[in-house]
Design a protein around this motif. Structure first.
Motif, PDB file in Angstrom:
ATOM      1  N   GLY A 134      51.129 -40.964  25.249  1.00 38.50           N
ATOM      2  CA  GLY A 134      52.579 -41.029  24.919  1.00 38.50           C
ATOM      3  C   GLY A 134      52.978 -42.350  24.431  1.00 38.50           C
ATOM      4  O   GLY A 134      52.316 -43.245  24.016  1.00 38.50           O
ATOM      5  N   TRP A 135      54.191 -42.420  24.231  1.00 33.97           N
ATOM      6  CA  TRP A 135      54.908 -43.565  23.571  1.00 33.97           C
ATOM      7  C   TRP A 135      55.164 -44.561  24.659  1.00 33.97           C
ATOM      8  O   TRP A 135      55.500 -44.263  25.642  1.00 33.97           O
ATOM      9  N   THR A 136      54.931 -45.798  24.036  1.00 35.65           N
ATOM     10  CA  THR A 136      55.164 -47.201  24.941  1.00 35.65           C
ATOM     11  C   THR A 136      55.947 -48.085  24.066  1.00 35.65           C
ATOM     12  O   THR A 136      56.223 -47.919  22.727  1.00 35.65           O
TER      13      THR A 136
ATOM     14  N   GLN B 201      57.736 -40.568  28.505  1.00 40.24           N
ATOM     15  CA  GLN B 201      56.738 -40.533  29.596  1.00 40.24           C
ATOM     16  C   GLN B 201      57.045 -39.567  30.658  1.00 40.24           C
ATOM     17  O   GLN B 201      56.407 -38.872  31.268  1.00 40.24           O
ATOM     18  N   LEU B 202      58.320 -39.737  31.046  1.00 39.90           N
ATOM     19  CA  LEU B 202      58.934 -38.479  31.825  1.00 39.90           C
ATOM     20  C   LEU B 202      59.021 -36.895  31.450  1.00 39.90           C
ATOM     21  O   LEU B 202      58.746 -36.212  32.253  1.00 39.90           O
ATOM     22  N   ALA B 203      59.065 -36.706  30.049  1.00 40.96           N
ATOM     23  CA  ALA B 203      58.890 -35.656  29.375  1.00 40.96           C
ATOM     24  C   ALA B 203      57.450 -35.107  29.811  1.00 40.96           C
ATOM     25  O   ALA B 203      57.188 -33.932  29.849  1.00 40.96           O
ATOM     26  N   ARG B 204      56.373 -36.064  29.671  1.00 38.24           N
ATOM     27  CA  ARG B 204      55.111 -35.627  29.607  1.00 38.24           C
ATOM     28  C   ARG B 204      54.771 -35.353  31.067  1.00 38.24           C
ATOM     29  O   ARG B 204      53.874 -34.365  31.448  1.00 38.24           O
TER      30      ARG B 204
ATOM     31  N   VAL C 164      50.637 -34.853  32.069  1.00 37.39           N
ATOM     32  CA  VAL C 164      50.093 -36.139  32.789  1.00 37.39           C
ATOM     33  C   VAL C 164      50.130 -35.529  34.156  1.00 37.39           C
ATOM     34  O   VAL C 164      51.011 -35.295  34.812  1.00 37.39           O
ATOM     35  N   ALA C 165      49.089 -35.811  35.145  1.00 36.88           N
ATOM     36  CA  ALA C 165      49.081 -35.383  36.517  1.00 36.88           C
ATOM     37  C   ALA C 165      49.911 -36.313  37.479  1.00 36.88           C
ATOM     38  O   ALA C 165      49.974 -37.629  36.895  1.00 36.88           O
ATOM     39  N   ALA C 166      50.614 -35.929  38.179  1.00 36.97           N
ATOM     40  CA  ALA C 166      51.471 -36.879  38.995  1.00 36.97           C
ATOM     41  C   ALA C 166      50.575 -37.967  39.678  1.00 36.97           C
ATOM     42  O   ALA C 166      51.173 -39.033  39.656  1.00 36.97           O
TER      43      ALA C 166
END
Length: 349
Positions: free
Chosen positions: A75-77, A143-146, A152-154
């Protein structure tokens, strides 16, 4: 010609390639000047500048590909968004310089490319420092959308990134997750968000106590001699201040070689931990008499990530010499170990 694997192995492919692009742009302009001194420029320099102008395109393309792979996986950072802005600038130079290199004359049109790209740089800076393309806002949203999409697993989501890298956007997102996360993994999400909000410092988890599960810790450690196992009490130990310990003891994905040895000569096992990467730390851990383990000797930090040292240690070419447990001899060379004093536990009393 060697393929991209050696480049990916540096773990900094995007930065290396962006740096190469910047260096090429500077060198091309150093040769070109303002384009009016073609007659005084050596033919070899003119040819080299034209080749360099053409090389910008593939170097930039590989850098974009490298960044795309990282974004697709993690994801984006903030850093990746800024890198993307840098790559947009590099692409402007690459396309403009390639066009100039393919035209007749002494890189005709380079001045226009430089001026146009300068305006692109100004526009990007304005966007990055405004709500329009704020890296913290964009990265937190992505990141929230992923997480929401299940990419991505919780349990593996990096809540601490939101806490310490997401600025006010990340902290607000954590507060929302802690208060009202929904779905199958709602409990894990709420717990992860609450834990991140309670962390006061980026390098310390859980308000000061860093702890991996015994299973996760075992994954970080390669035990030597081959076939030996670390005591369960070591894997179960509660570590204190993580800044005094190798990263492999408290950070998932950080690895160490663990050598089960008796350097003190007292018949009790010790664990010599040496990070497999530069900066990974190098210490000797001993039992504290209360069922736990603590660092007792500090090894030179250069040991971490040193292939020659690792080769000799894995082969067993070492022993404690001189004052027992104070000097380590590796392949005939002596290295002093410095003691780590245990802090007084009840200093207030």
């Amino acid at each position: 010609f060697t393929g991209l694997a050696p480049l990916w192995a540096t773990r900094m492919a995007g930065g290396v390639l962006l740096g190469a692009c910047a260096l090429l742009v500077v060198m091309i302009n150093a040769a070109w000047q303002n384009g009016a001194a073609q007659a005084s420029v050596a033919p070899l320099v003119r040819v080299s500048a034209r080749v360099a102008a053409l090389l910008l395109a593939p170097v930039t393309a590989i850098a974009i590909y490298a960044l795309g792979l990282r974004v697709a996986e993690y994801g984006w950072t903030n850093e990746r968004i800024i890198a993307a802005a840098g790559l947009l600038v590099a692409a402007c130079y690459a396309l403009g310089y390639a066009r100039a290199a393919l035209r007749s004359g002494w890189l005709a049109g380079l001045a226009g490319v430089n001026v146009g790209t300068a305006f692109v740089v100004l526009a990007l800076l304005l966007a990055l420092f405004s709500p329009l393309a704020d890296p913290a806002r964009l990265s937190v949203n992505h990141q929230l959308a992923r997480l929401a999409a299940g990419k991505v697993a919780a349990a593996k989501f990096d809540y601490r990134y939101l806490r310490f890298e997401g600025a006010r956007f990340g902290r607000a997102a954590l507060a929302r997750l802690a208060a009202g996360a929904a779905g199958a993994d709602a409990v894990a999400v709420r717990q992860g968000a609450q834990q991140a909000l309670s962390d006061a410092r980026p390098w310390v988890r859980g308000g000061g106590e860093a702890k991996l599960s015994p299973a996760d810790l075992a994954l970080n450690l390669a035990v030597w001699p081959s076939g030996t196992r670390l005591p369960q009490s070591f894997l179960d130990s509660q570590w204190g201040n993580p800044t005094a310990l190798p990263a492999c003891l408290w950070k998932g994905g950080s690895t160490c070689d663990a050598y089960l040895v008796d350097l003190a000569g007292d018949g009790k096992p010790q664990v010599m931990l040496i990070g497999t990467g530069r900066g990974g730390g190098a210490v000797v851990m001993g039992q504290d008499g209360r069922g736990g383990w603590r660092p007792v000797q500090r090894l030179p930090y250069q040991f971490a990530g040193c292939a020659a040292v690792r080769q000799n240690l894995v082969a067993g070419h070492f022993r404690a010499v001189a004052a027992v447990g104070k000097v380590l001899e590796i392949a005939g060379k002596q290295v002093a170990m410095s003691p780590i004093e245990e802090p007084e536990r009840d200093a207030c009393k």
